[in-house]
Motif scaffolding. Structure first.
Motif, PDB file in Angstrom:
ATOM      1  N   ASP A 236     -27.921  46.158  41.843  1.00 58.35           N
ATOM      2  CA  ASP A 236     -28.042  46.881  43.109  1.00 58.35           C
ATOM      3  C   ASP A 236     -26.675  47.337  43.616  1.00 58.35           C
ATOM      4  O   ASP A 236     -26.575  48.358  44.311  1.00 58.35           O
ATOM      5  N   ARG A 237     -25.647  46.588  43.269  1.00 57.86           N
ATOM      6  CA  ARG A 237     -24.294  46.900  43.723  1.00 57.86           C
ATOM      7  C   ARG A 237     -23.334  46.718  42.563  1.00 57.86           C
ATOM      8  O   ARG A 237     -23.342  45.680  41.898  1.00 57.86           O
ATOM      9  N   VAL A 238     -22.510  47.746  42.280  1.00 53.31           N
ATOM     10  CA  VAL A 238     -21.536  47.706  41.191  1.00 53.31           C
ATOM     11  C   VAL A 238     -20.138  47.756  41.793  1.00 53.31           C
ATOM     12  O   VAL A 238     -19.803  48.682  42.548  1.00 53.31           O
ATOM     13  N   ILE A 239     -19.320  46.764  41.474  1.00 54.78           N
ATOM     14  CA  ILE A 239     -17.946  46.707  41.952  1.00 54.78           C
ATOM     15  C   ILE A 239     -17.045  46.376  40.763  1.00 54.78           C
ATOM     16  O   ILE A 239     -17.528  46.005  39.688  1.00 54.78           O
ATOM     17  N   SER A 240     -15.747  46.507  40.954  1.00 58.47           N
ATOM     18  CA  SER A 240     -14.852  46.271  39.819  1.00 58.47           C
ATOM     19  C   SER A 240     -13.472  45.845  40.281  1.00 58.47           C
ATOM     20  O   SER A 240     -13.079  46.061  41.428  1.00 58.47           O
ATOM     21  N   THR A 241     -12.760  45.245  39.346  1.00 56.78           N
ATOM     22  CA  THR A 241     -11.321  45.031  39.486  1.00 56.78           C
ATOM     23  C   THR A 241     -10.622  46.089  38.645  1.00 56.78           C
ATOM     24  O   THR A 241     -11.260  46.948  38.049  1.00 56.78           O
ATOM     25  N   GLY A 242      -9.302  46.001  38.584  1.00 57.42           N
ATOM     26  CA  GLY A 242      -8.586  46.954  37.745  1.00 57.42           C
ATOM     27  C   GLY A 242      -7.091  46.846  37.934  1.00 57.42           C
ATOM     28  O   GLY A 242      -6.603  46.302  38.931  1.00 57.42           O
ATOM     29  N   MET A 243      -6.380  47.373  36.940  1.00 59.73           N
ATOM     30  CA  MET A 243      -4.924  47.445  36.980  1.00 59.73           C
ATOM     31  C   MET A 243      -4.522  48.919  36.976  1.00 59.73           C
ATOM     32  O   MET A 243      -4.835  49.649  36.026  1.00 59.73           O
ATOM     33  N   VAL A 244      -3.851  49.358  38.026  1.00 59.44           N
ATOM     34  CA  VAL A 244      -3.360  50.733  38.087  1.00 59.44           C
ATOM     35  C   VAL A 244      -1.961  50.741  37.473  1.00 59.44           C
ATOM     36  O   VAL A 244      -0.978  50.348  38.099  1.00 59.44           O
ATOM     37  N   GLU A 245      -1.904  51.159  36.219  1.00 59.59           N
ATOM     38  CA  GLU A 245      -0.655  51.224  35.466  1.00 59.59           C
ATOM     39  C   GLU A 245      -0.645  52.517  34.672  1.00 59.59           C
ATOM     40  O   GLU A 245      -1.687  53.153  34.480  1.00 59.59           O
ATOM     41  N   PRO A 246       0.536  52.971  34.213  1.00 60.67           N
ATOM     42  CA  PRO A 246       0.585  54.239  33.476  1.00 60.67           C
ATOM     43  C   PRO A 246      -0.394  54.254  32.310  1.00 60.67           C
ATOM     44  O   PRO A 246      -0.532  53.274  31.583  1.00 60.67           O
ATOM     45  N   HIS A 247      -1.081  55.393  32.153  1.00 62.45           N
ATOM     46  CA  HIS A 247      -2.076  55.538  31.100  1.00 62.45           C
ATOM     47  C   HIS A 247      -1.921  56.917  30.469  1.00 62.45           C
ATOM     48  O   HIS A 247      -1.772  57.924  31.170  1.00 62.45           O
ATOM     49  N   GLN A 248      -1.963  56.952  29.122  1.00 63.60           N
ATOM     50  CA  GLN A 248      -1.699  58.179  28.373  1.00 63.60           C
ATOM     51  C   GLN A 248      -2.602  59.332  28.786  1.00 63.60           C
ATOM     52  O   GLN A 248      -2.170  60.483  28.826  1.00 63.60           O
ATOM     53  N   TYR A 249      -3.863  59.049  29.094  1.00 66.37           N
ATOM     54  CA  TYR A 249      -4.831  60.115  29.353  1.00 66.37           C
ATOM     55  C   TYR A 249      -5.207  60.203  30.834  1.00 66.37           C
ATOM     56  O   TYR A 249      -5.259  61.297  31.401  1.00 66.37           O
ATOM     57  N   ALA A 250      -5.472  59.062  31.470  1.00 66.42           N
ATOM     58  CA  ALA A 250      -5.931  59.056  32.864  1.00 66.42           C
ATOM     59  C   ALA A 250      -4.795  59.246  33.851  1.00 66.42           C
ATOM     60  O   ALA A 250      -5.035  59.357  35.042  1.00 66.42           O
ATOM     61  N   GLY A 251      -3.561  59.299  33.373  1.00 68.06           N
ATOM     62  CA  GLY A 251      -2.406  59.336  34.257  1.00 68.06           C
ATOM     63  C   GLY A 251      -2.037  57.936  34.674  1.00 68.06           C
ATOM     64  O   GLY A 251      -0.946  57.439  34.383  1.00 68.06           O
ATOM     65  N   PHE A 252      -2.966  57.290  35.361  1.00 72.70           N
ATOM     66  CA  PHE A 252      -2.897  55.859  35.667  1.00 72.70           C
ATOM     67  C   PHE A 252      -4.291  55.293  35.438  1.00 72.70           C
ATOM     68  O   PHE A 252      -5.295  55.957  35.699  1.00 72.70           O
ATOM     69  N   SER A 253      -4.361  54.062  34.953  1.00 67.86           N
ATOM     70  CA  SER A 253      -5.646  53.413  34.738  1.00 67.86           C
ATOM     71  C   SER A 253      -6.193  52.915  36.069  1.00 67.86           C
ATOM     72  O   SER A 253      -5.639  53.160  37.129  1.00 67.86           O
ATOM     73  N   GLY A 254      -7.307  52.179  36.008  1.00 69.88           N
ATOM     74  CA  GLY A 254      -7.893  51.608  37.206  1.00 69.88           C
ATOM     75  C   GLY A 254      -8.991  52.473  37.782  1.00 69.88           C
ATOM     76  O   GLY A 254      -9.439  53.453  37.186  1.00 69.88           O
ATOM     77  N   GLY A 255      -9.452  52.105  38.971  1.00 68.26           N
ATOM     78  CA  GLY A 255     -10.542  52.825  39.609  1.00 68.26           C
ATOM     79  C   GLY A 255     -11.826  52.698  38.815  1.00 68.26           C
ATOM     80  O   GLY A 255     -12.160  51.635  38.298  1.00 68.26           O
ATOM     81  N   ALA A 256     -12.548  53.817  38.706  1.00 67.43           N
ATOM     82  CA  ALA A 256     -13.840  53.809  38.014  1.00 67.43           C
ATOM     83  C   ALA A 256     -13.712  53.548  36.521  1.00 67.43           C
ATOM     84  O   ALA A 256     -14.693  53.210  35.862  1.00 67.43           O
ATOM     85  N   LYS A 257     -12.526  53.688  35.968  1.00 63.36           N
ATOM     86  CA  LYS A 257     -12.347  53.537  34.525  1.00 63.36           C
ATOM     87  C   LYS A 257     -12.767  52.155  34.037  1.00 63.36           C
ATOM     88  O   LYS A 257     -13.318  52.023  32.935  1.00 63.36           O
ATOM     89  N   THR A 258     -12.512  51.112  34.813  1.00 65.09           N
ATOM     90  CA  THR A 258     -12.906  49.765  34.408  1.00 65.09           C
ATOM     91  C   THR A 258     -14.397  49.704  34.105  1.00 65.09           C
ATOM     92  O   THR A 258     -14.825  49.045  33.157  1.00 65.09           O
ATOM     93  N   VAL A 259     -15.197  50.414  34.909  1.00 65.38           N
ATOM     94  CA  VAL A 259     -16.648  50.373  34.753  1.00 65.38           C
ATOM     95  C   VAL A 259     -17.127  51.323  33.673  1.00 65.38           C
ATOM     96  O   VAL A 259     -17.838  50.928  32.738  1.00 65.38           O
ATOM     97  N   VAL A 260     -16.755  52.607  33.757  1.00 59.55           N
ATOM     98  CA  VAL A 260     -17.403  53.604  32.897  1.00 59.55           C
ATOM     99  C   VAL A 260     -16.886  53.576  31.461  1.00 59.55           C
ATOM    100  O   VAL A 260     -17.599  53.991  30.536  1.00 59.55           O
ATOM    101  N   VAL A 261     -15.663  53.094  31.249  1.00 59.72           N
ATOM    102  CA  VAL A 261     -15.164  52.885  29.885  1.00 59.72           C
ATOM    103  C   VAL A 261     -15.331  51.424  29.493  1.00 59.72           C
ATOM    104  O   VAL A 261     -15.874  51.108  28.434  1.00 59.72           O
ATOM    105  N   GLY A 262     -14.885  50.522  30.364  1.00 61.92           N
ATOM    106  CA  GLY A 262     -14.967  49.091  30.050  1.00 61.92           C
ATOM    107  C   GLY A 262     -16.379  48.596  29.830  1.00 61.92           C
ATOM    108  O   GLY A 262     -16.619  47.746  28.968  1.00 61.92           O
ATOM    109  N   ALA A 263     -17.341  49.126  30.601  1.00 60.41           N
ATOM    110  CA  ALA A 263     -18.741  48.723  30.457  1.00 60.41           C
ATOM    111  C   ALA A 263     -19.579  49.837  29.867  1.00 60.41           C
ATOM    112  O   ALA A 263     -20.807  49.801  29.936  1.00 60.41           O
ATOM    113  N   GLY A 264     -18.918  50.841  29.263  1.00 60.64           N
ATOM    114  CA  GLY A 264     -19.603  52.054  28.828  1.00 60.64           C
ATOM    115  C   GLY A 264     -20.023  52.067  27.374  1.00 60.64           C
ATOM    116  O   GLY A 264     -19.876  51.091  26.643  1.00 60.64           O
ATOM    117  N   ALA A 265     -20.539  53.244  26.980  1.00 55.77           N
ATOM    118  CA  ALA A 265     -21.064  53.440  25.627  1.00 55.77           C
ATOM    119  C   ALA A 265     -20.323  54.578  24.939  1.00 55.77           C
ATOM    120  O   ALA A 265     -19.524  55.301  25.563  1.00 55.77           O
TER     121      ALA A 265
END
Length: 405
Positions: A149-178
């Motif tokens: 019912d509710r999706v939340i996440s942690t994350g580390m905002v650090e330099p990332h080759q593609y996203a510019g910086f990691s973190g935010g929704a990336k933890t969920v959609v890549v980390g828990a993704g397909a």
């Protein structure tokens, strides 16, 4: 001088070279728990306790062992906030956001989550449910996330080759993704778009796709931190886009360093957890050569002391990276072939091949020299042996968390 090496350091002696050290200004460390509590109490947007209902089943997606996020602290702060909304601990599933990395061991989960380790489940990309689409590409996430019912996440905002910086929704959609979304966002067409680069968040198509996928999943609240030199610099909570913008600004101020000119060799420090395998450690090479300012002269080299106790890496992505590089005869041929497409995980082989067209990469002090040599990179016992006498050398002590501009 000494550079990071696993959990320790390694001595680097370059007495016969002209050496310049590129150290970013850094920032003032904060206590991660206090910073997280302040962030959750004053988030970007509504508080989590205002968003959640007492009957909610909650999926909390956290980072895996490849990121030095204080997830034990962040999870504890989030669970305390959920309790204020009337949500019991047993209504929460903690999903380990592996993406295509290897599952975490029980010992690693215990070390990462402490008293909340019993709530943790390793992500399995074969156990996913489609919840929407982005640019016509299915967005699928682990069934525990899709059914929450509710999706939340942690994350580390650090330099990332593609996203510019990691973190935010990336933890969920890549980390828990397909695979479909990972294939789309990490494919050669996306990675070749203007704006997809290290340190850039605004007008970055990769970041925009990740954020849109986060909307499809329903991830409306995250708690992220940023760091430098192993110390937490800041925390932010709330709406994922705003959290990334906030912490990316802090990180950019702390981590950016001006470098004039180019060098015969750049010695790049990595350390744990990134130097556990070649897939992760090679980020130091590509971040430098393909970043905002390439400090390596044409035909020069990047030298990385890295332990590599896991070799190339054990996850699906790491093994695809190894298979592509180890089967290639040279970087140029591999780069041209991968421009036509590849399986998720092989994107790191694509960017390594791209960087190898401009500079050599030496890995020293490693436990897996045969793996390095098989992957079109070179090995030496020590940093000094990998740097030619009389070279003009730039040393970047924390290469993955430094923005060379």
């Amino acid at each position: 001088m000494r550079l990071p090496y696993g959990e320790e350091t390694v001595a680097v002696d370059l007495f016969d070279c002209a050496v310049t050290v590129a150290s970013p200004p850094g920032g003032d460390p904060v206590d991660p728990r206090q910073a997280a509590e302040r962030a959750v109490a004053d988030p970007h947007g509504p508080r989590l306790q205002e968003l959640a209902d007492p009957d909610d089943d909650v999926a909390l997606v956290v980072t895996d062992i490849t990121r030095a996020t204080p997830d034990d602290v962040l999870a504890d702060v989030l669970l305390t906030e959920l309790a204020r909304a009337g949500i019991d601990r047993d209504q929460v599933t903690i999903l380990l956001g592996l993406g295509l990395h290897r599952p975490m061991t029980d010992a690693e989960i215990q070390a990462g989550l402490g008293e909340h380790a019993d709530l943790a489940v390793n992500h399995d990309p074969d156990q996913t449910v489609t919840v929407g689409s982005v640019d016509g590409v299915p967005v699928a996430v682990h069934e525990a996330v899709a059914g929450a019912d509710r999706v939340i996440s942690t994350g580390m905002v650090e330099p990332h080759q593609y996203a510019g910086f990691s973190g935010g929704a990336k933890t969920v959609v890549v980390g828990a993704g397909a695979a479909p979304l990972i294939r789309y966002t990490h494919g050669p067409e996306m990675l070749s778009r203007p704006g997809v680069r290290l340190g850039r968040v605004a007008e970055n198509p990769f970041r925009e796709a990740i954020d849109a996928a986060g909307d499809a999943v329903g991830c409306a609240f995250c708690l992220n931190v940023t760091h430098e030199g192993g110390e937490t610099l800041a925390a932010a909570a709330g709406e994922p886009r705003a959290v990334v913008r906030d912490l990316a600004s802090t990180a950019r101020t702390a981590l950016a360093v001006d470098v004039d000119g180019r060098y015969d060799a750049v010695v790049a420090g990595v350390g744990a957890p990134k130097d556990a395998n070649l897939y992760q450690a090679s980020r130091a090479f590509t971040y430098l050569v393909l970043g905002a300012h390439n400090p390596v002269r044409d035909g020069g080299r990047v030298v990385i002391p890295a332990r590599l106790q896991e070799g190339a890496g054990d996850g699906t992505g790491e093994q695809r990276f190894y298979q592509q590089l180890s089967a290639a005869s040279d970087a140029e041929t591999l780069y041209e072939r991968l421009r036509d497409g590849y399986e998720p995980g092989a994107q790191r082989a694509f960017v390594v091949a791209r960087a190898l067209r401009q500079a050599d990469c030496y890995i020293t002090n490693s436990e897996a020299p045969d793996t390095v040599e098989a992957c079109l990179m070179r090995t030496q016992e020590t940093v000094a042996e990998a740097v030619e006498p009389g070279s003009d050398v730039l040393v970047v002590p924390d290469a993955i968390d430094t923005l060379v501009v």
